[in-house]
Design an enzyme around this catalytic site. Sequence first.
Site, PDB file in Angstrom:
ATOM      1  N   CYS A   1      -0.495  12.448  19.442  1.00 23.75           N
ATOM      2  CA  CYS A   1      -1.403  13.125  18.494  1.00 23.75           C
ATOM      3  C   CYS A   1      -2.369  14.058  19.221  1.00 23.75           C
ATOM      4  O   CYS A   1      -3.516  14.231  18.812  1.00 23.75           O
ATOM      5  CB  CYS A   1      -2.175  12.128  17.636  1.00 23.75           C
ATOM      6  SG  CYS A   1      -1.128  11.154  16.580  1.00 23.75           S
TER       7      CYS A   1
ATOM      8  N   ASP B   1     -15.965  10.923  18.967  1.00 24.61           N
ATOM      9  CA  ASP B   1     -14.797  10.131  18.617  1.00 24.61           C
ATOM     10  C   ASP B   1     -14.713   9.017  19.662  1.00 24.61           C
ATOM     11  O   ASP B   1     -14.312   9.256  20.802  1.00 24.61           O
ATOM     12  CB  ASP B   1     -13.559  11.038  18.643  1.00 24.61           C
ATOM     13  CG  ASP B   1     -12.264  10.251  18.488  1.00 24.61           C
ATOM     14  OD1 ASP B   1     -12.307   9.005  18.506  1.00 24.61           O
ATOM     15  OD2 ASP B   1     -11.213  10.904  18.365  1.00 24.61           O
TER      16      ASP B   1
ATOM     17  N   HIS C   1      -7.856  14.261  19.997  1.00 25.70           N
ATOM     18  CA  HIS C   1      -6.838  13.676  19.122  1.00 25.70           C
ATOM     19  C   HIS C   1      -6.822  14.504  17.836  1.00 25.70           C
ATOM     20  O   HIS C   1      -7.866  15.024  17.417  1.00 25.70           O
ATOM     21  CB  HIS C   1      -7.230  12.222  18.823  1.00 25.70           C
ATOM     22  CG  HIS C   1      -6.222  11.421  18.079  1.00 25.70           C
ATOM     23  ND1 HIS C   1      -6.036  11.539  16.716  1.00 25.70           N
ATOM     24  CD2 HIS C   1      -5.348  10.481  18.489  1.00 25.70           C
ATOM     25  CE1 HIS C   1      -5.089  10.698  16.341  1.00 25.70           C
ATOM     26  NE2 HIS C   1      -4.652  10.040  17.388  1.00 25.70           N
TER      27      HIS C   1
HETATM   28  N1  7TS Z   1      -9.252   9.380  18.203  1.00 27.98           N
HETATM   29  C1  7TS Z   1      -8.666   8.931  19.315  1.00 27.98           C
HETATM   30  C2  7TS Z   1      -9.219   9.312  20.652  1.00 27.98           C
HETATM   31  C3  7TS Z   1      -7.550   8.102  19.199  1.00 27.98           C
HETATM   32  O1  7TS Z   1      -6.958   7.651  20.313  1.00 27.98           O
HETATM   33  C4  7TS Z   1      -7.044   7.775  17.927  1.00 27.98           C
HETATM   34  C5  7TS Z   1      -5.794   6.957  17.744  1.00 27.98           C
HETATM   35  C6  7TS Z   1      -7.730   8.244  16.818  1.00 27.98           C
HETATM   36  C7  7TS Z   1      -8.823   9.050  16.991  1.00 27.98           C
HETATM   37  C8  7TS Z   1      -7.313   7.906  15.428  1.00 27.98           C
HETATM   38  O2  7TS Z   1      -7.533   6.565  15.186  1.00 27.98           O
HETATM   39  P1  7TS Z   1      -7.108   5.946  13.772  1.00 27.98           P
HETATM   40  O3  7TS Z   1      -7.411   4.495  13.924  1.00 27.98           O
HETATM   41  O4  7TS Z   1      -7.928   6.619  12.753  1.00 27.98           O
HETATM   42  O5  7TS Z   1      -5.653   6.227  13.622  1.00 27.98           O
HETATM   43  N2  7TS Z   1      -4.912   7.022  18.836  1.00 27.98           N
HETATM   44  C9  7TS Z   1      -3.617   6.653  18.861  1.00 27.98           C
HETATM   45  C10 7TS Z   1      -2.835   6.773  20.005  1.00 27.98           C
HETATM   46  O6  7TS Z   1      -3.240   7.205  21.077  1.00 27.98           O
HETATM   47  N3  7TS Z   1      -1.593   6.355  19.722  1.00 27.98           N
HETATM   48  O7  7TS Z   1      -1.564   5.951  18.442  1.00 27.98           O
HETATM   49  C11 7TS Z   1      -2.823   6.137  17.887  1.00 27.98           C
END
Ligand code: 7TS
Length: 411
Positions: free
Chosen positions: A369, A203, A127
């Site tokens: 992303c 992650d 991501h």
């Molecule tokens: N890492 C992974 C694997 C994720 O799926 C996401 C968010 C993040 C990091 C970031 O998370 P945040 O809470 O800091 O934003 N994933 C997604 C998605 O798949 N669609 O919208 C957000």
Amino acid sequence: MIEARAINATAVRADFPILGRSINGKPLVYLDSAATSQKPAVVIDIMDDYYRRYNANPHRGVYTISEEATAAYESARQQVVAFINAASGKEVIFTRNTTEAINLVRYSWGRANIRNGDRILLTEMEHHSNLVPWQLLAQEVGASLEFLRIDDQGMLQLDELDARLEGVRLLAITHQSNTLGTINPIKAITAAAHRAGALVLIDGAQAVPHMAVDVRDLDVDFYAFSGHKMCGPTGIGVLWARRALLEAMPPFLGGGDMIKRVKLHEASWNDLPWKFEAGTPSVAEGIGLGAAVDYLKNLGMDQVRTHERTLVDYALEKLQEIPGIVLYGPRDPEIHGGSISFTIPDIHPHDLATLVDREGIAVRAGHHCTQPLMDRLGVPATTRASFYIYNQPDEVDQLVSGIQKAQKVFA
Ligand code: 7TS
């Protein structure tokens, strides 16, 4: 012995007020939990109760409601400690989300430890939030980024892992891909990284909500996740790290709460975990996360995983019946978490998502992303359906018939 209870999605659904909604005259079919999960009433209610009865700045006041706020916030931390099997609350730092947790490591540990010429190993399924921070750090200090590649099934190519790890300072890798659904073999990869002398950051944004995660059993060094993907509110996330690492790391943000003693020209730092929690914390959100953890614990994380594996197995089988569909990610539900990405010939993912929304079905379309992964797959975007505890097989059927209807529109 407690008997393993399968998840009863019908009963679970009753806990989530939003699932009673209709969209375009149809019951909401929510298939975007990888982006954010829905929230059970217990989470919404506990946050409401905080604001109604004991809203106060924690850690500061000596009056009753401030002490209540502190106790509730710190008890949420202890729930997280038990949930991921951390050694103590000193290792559990509350952040805003996964992104902030990873950036905390970048700014604090990364700047102090990554030098010119050092190597950071990532994967091409990350991501952006586990990629861009390392790009920025690498540019700042003159380190280089390297990437583990994926095969055509969306699994990491690990055959030359030991060679790839030589001289690497940090391996930063996702536990479960948000786009492909691939569950990576973190324990084995971490053991290899440690043999090579690298530290490991995971992650866990897509793992902690969906399976039992034991940070000590995995033996990793840093582990990041978000509350909002695991039935909790937005605005609260977690960085778990080994205590010795956190003790040695410089602070991330400076300000109130993270200090012990401040003079005009210098300051000393608070004890862990507060050394890394500057300013008024997200109190309601922390308390909400505690309730979410409790909710998931009562369902049982092994049951959560089993429920999703069954749904994914069924969805992979049903989706394959759609003419021309291209599915990305592993076919084996054992290593396929609850996100399924696909494309349909001649229908742009955004058009498909818009058309199925008319049927009340919420799926995500885009690059999720993970733009470098899209480049690797050779597509600009996919449609993604992602499942959670409240989804049931008939929603897979509705998705399939929604896609078939869309195909008729474009025929
Ligand atoms: N890492 C992974 C694997 C994720 O799926 C996401 C968010 C993040 C990091 C970031 O998370 P945040 O809470 O800091 O934003 N994933 C997604 C998605 O798949 N669609 O919208 C957000």
